[in-house]
Design an enzyme around this catalytic site. Sequence first.
Site, PDB file in Angstrom:
ATOM      1  CB  CYS A  58      -0.879  -0.038   1.252  1.00 36.24           C
ATOM      2  SG  CYS A  58      -2.114   1.243   1.291  1.00 36.24           S
ATOM      3  N   PRO A  59       0.621   2.245  -0.797  1.00 39.14           N
ATOM      4  CG  PRO A  59       0.618   4.511  -1.496  1.00 39.14           C
ATOM      5  CD  PRO A  59       1.437   3.471  -0.734  1.00 39.14           C
TER       6      PRO A  59
END
Length: 75
Positions: A14-15
């Site tokens: 993430c992201p």
Amino acid sequence: MNADKVLDAKGLACPMPIVKTRKEMKEMEIGQVLEILATDKGAKADLAAWAKSGGHELLDSQETGDVFTFWIKKG
């Protein structure tokens, strides 16, 4: 499920799955379906929320081993 394009985001934290999904969706036509493959556990909640906030539709998602697969239709 038939997808117009497949995004392999496996191994990305993430992201990055969201960043790459957004980039791919910008290049697609409304109504087309993007299949996303990810291994980041956070992607499940992140992609669902991102699709909803962007006016897209999360058609389905499934988990096979440690790989999450999502199908998002561009809205």
